[in-house]
Design a protein around this motif. Structure first.
Motif, PDB file in Angstrom:
ATOM      1  N   ARG A   1       0.501  -0.864  -0.315  1.00  9.44           N
ATOM      2  CA  ARG A   1      -0.028  -0.018  -0.171  1.00  9.44           C
ATOM      3  C   ARG A   1       0.610   1.624   0.061  1.00  9.44           C
ATOM      4  O   ARG A   1       0.351   1.849  -0.256  1.00  9.44           O
ATOM      5  N   ALA A   2       2.240   0.869   0.717  1.00  4.44           N
ATOM      6  CA  ALA A   2       2.780   2.261   1.055  1.00  4.44           C
ATOM      7  C   ALA A   2       3.502   2.906  -0.330  1.00  4.44           C
ATOM      8  O   ALA A   2       2.674   4.070  -1.265  1.00  4.44           O
TER       9      ALA A   2
ATOM     10  N   VAL B   1      -1.172   9.537  -5.067  1.00  8.01           N
ATOM     11  CA  VAL B   1      -1.177  10.968  -4.461  1.00  8.01           C
ATOM     12  C   VAL B   1      -0.346  11.166  -6.097  1.00  8.01           C
ATOM     13  O   VAL B   1      -0.566  12.089  -6.418  1.00  8.01           O
ATOM     14  N   LEU B   2       0.504  10.870  -5.837  1.00 10.23           N
ATOM     15  CA  LEU B   2       1.417  11.545  -7.312  1.00 10.23           C
ATOM     16  C   LEU B   2       0.753  11.777  -8.392  1.00 10.23           C
ATOM     17  O   LEU B   2       0.461  12.889  -9.701  1.00 10.23           O
TER      18      LEU B   2
ATOM     19  N   GLY C   1       0.900  10.273   2.301  1.00 11.59           N
ATOM     20  CA  GLY C   1       1.086   9.378   2.066  1.00 11.59           C
ATOM     21  C   GLY C   1       1.836   8.672   0.602  1.00 11.59           C
ATOM     22  O   GLY C   1       3.283   8.263  -0.074  1.00 11.59           O
ATOM     23  N   VAL C   2       3.079   9.887   1.357  1.00 10.65           N
ATOM     24  CA  VAL C   2       4.663   9.996   0.250  1.00 10.65           C
ATOM     25  C   VAL C   2       5.670   9.937   1.827  1.00 10.65           C
ATOM     26  O   VAL C   2       6.225  10.597   1.996  1.00 10.65           O
TER      27      VAL C   2
ATOM     28  N   ALA D   1      10.062   8.336  -2.136  1.00 12.02           N
ATOM     29  CA  ALA D   1      10.695   9.857  -2.713  1.00 12.02           C
ATOM     30  C   ALA D   1      11.209   9.100  -2.904  1.00 12.02           C
ATOM     31  O   ALA D   1      11.678   9.958  -3.976  1.00 12.02           O
ATOM     32  N   ARG D   2      12.489   8.732  -2.397  1.00 18.26           N
ATOM     33  CA  ARG D   2      13.860   8.030  -3.033  1.00 18.26           C
ATOM     34  C   ARG D   2      13.318   7.412  -4.635  1.00 18.26           C
ATOM     35  O   ARG D   2      14.409   7.968  -5.666  1.00 18.26           O
ATOM     36  N   CYS D   3      12.642   6.277  -4.339  1.00 19.03           N
ATOM     37  CA  CYS D   3      12.661   5.745  -5.604  1.00 19.03           C
ATOM     38  C   CYS D   3      11.956   7.008  -7.257  1.00 19.03           C
ATOM     39  O   CYS D   3      12.692   6.447  -7.579  1.00 19.03           O
ATOM     40  N   VAL D   4      10.900   7.779  -6.714  1.00 18.48           N
ATOM     41  CA  VAL D   4      10.532   9.060  -7.534  1.00 18.48           C
ATOM     42  C   VAL D   4      11.856   9.746  -8.230  1.00 18.48           C
ATOM     43  O   VAL D   4      12.237   9.870  -9.073  1.00 18.48           O
TER      44      VAL D   4
END
Length: 347
Positions: free
Chosen positions: A29-30, A37-38, A60-61, A66-69
């Motif tokens: 779910r994370a 959300v993004l 939700g981030v 965030a690091r993956c993005v």
């Protein structure tokens, strides 16, 4: 400069691989939640926040997502994804892979309409990516309230949603179809937990015992034999109800006269499910061999509750191969039209 990747696709791929590995739901779910959300951000804001380091200000981030993005936007495969991909391979022997390739679809899967974790369209698109020709949507029936079983009214509504999705697939030129279905509870007297009118409208009906699993053998036998004689039932799901591992703990097999139950399946030309969920792997191999010797048909299904779990079919294929089940006895090796004709013959 490297070309940016699609960070939302990377997040969803991570979620898919976590589901396939049967990881904790909160971890899945994370990543799915962060992608949702993004995906709602206005054009340009995702890149701007990644550059400014403010992605984690969004509900939700978290730090990992965030690091993956950031890595994805830089044109790098996220480290988290790379590690999952490197351990995701399934070493299948030739016979198991051949049987897997012979399967045309999956006859047992759930969506967020009952106790699944993803919308119908996400489940369907995951099935398309796996090369399926069809996916039978089998959300639960009303009396299984713990799984948000569908009332007659909700099931009727779901049929309309499926029709719209199938029209969309056809419009895109896809040969894939969602087949309508249900995992209907087999009640104490062997009757099925939905109206005859609605069951008659469904493409494929899986019937399973979810209650009173410790009934005496003669009671359980009578219950399943009665259900198999019902013209609306097509597949007997996870017949022993056992749990051998997983977060819900373990549960012993229900006791019943396997010879009588499997003989009833043959008499009425119904299929016995080979359930591929790691915590079920039901029936046990000794009973699978009895069903084979009795002359039963089978359906190798995932009982998936999330997109990544649709990739569990190799579990069932390996068990079928180990017990000598030939492909021609497996109903989901059939093209959709033939599967539907077989199911319709029961009514």
């Amino acid at each position: 400069m490297p070309t940016a990747r699609d960070p939302l696709a990377d997040l969803r791929r991570i979620a898919y691989l976590l589901e396939r590995a049967h990881e904790k739901t909160y971890r899945v779910r994370a990543f799915r939640g962060a992608a949702t959300v993004l995906g709602k951000l206005p054009d340009g804001e995702l890149a701007a926040r990644a550059k400014a380091g403010t992605l984690t200000e969004l509900a939700g981030v978290g730090d990992v997502t965030a690091r993956c993005v950031v890595e994805s936007l830089a044109g790098e495969e996220p480290v988290y994804l790379r590690r999952l991909e490197s351990t995701a391979g399934q070493d299948l022997d030739e016979a198991t892979r051949s049987l897997l390739e012979a399967l045309r679809g999956d006859c047992h899967a759930h969506s967020d309409w009952s106790d699944g974790g993803s919308p119908i369209d996400e489940m369907a698109l995951a099935a398309v990516d796996l090369g399926h020709e069809y996916l039978v949507l089998t959300d639960h029936s009303p009396r299984l309230t713990v799984a948000r079983g569908l009332s007659a009214e909700r099931l009727e509504e779901q049929l309309g949603v499926v029709a719209d999705l199938n029209a969309g697939f056809a419009g895109l030129g896809l040969s894939f179809r969602i087949l309508t279905g249900i995992e209907v509870d087999i009640l104490a007297d062997g009757s099925l937990d939905q109206t005859d009118e609605l069951l008659a409208r469904l493409d494929v009906v899986v019937g399973s015992v979810h209650s009173n699993l410790k009934d005496e053998p003669e009671v359980m036998t009578r219950r399943m034999v009665t259900a198999l004689a019902n013209p609306h039932l097509d597949i007997l799901g996870h017949c022993t109800g056992r749990l051998i591992t997983g977060g819900r703990g373990t549960r012993p097999e229900s006791r019943f006269d396997a010879a009588a139950v499997f003989a009833a399946a043959v008499e009425h030309d119904k299929a016995i499910e080979i359930n591929s969920r790691p915590e079920r792997l039901d029936p046990p191999k000794r009973l699978l061999r009895v069903a084979l010797e009795t002359g039963c048909r089978f359906s190798i299904d995932t009982d998936a509750h999330a997109p990544g779990q649709l990739d569990w079919l190799p579990n069932g294929c390996a068990r079928a191969v180990a017990c000598g089940v030939p492909p021609e006895r497996i109903v989901n090796t059939l093209p959709a039209a033939d599967l539907l004709a077989w199911a319709a013959s029961h009514g």
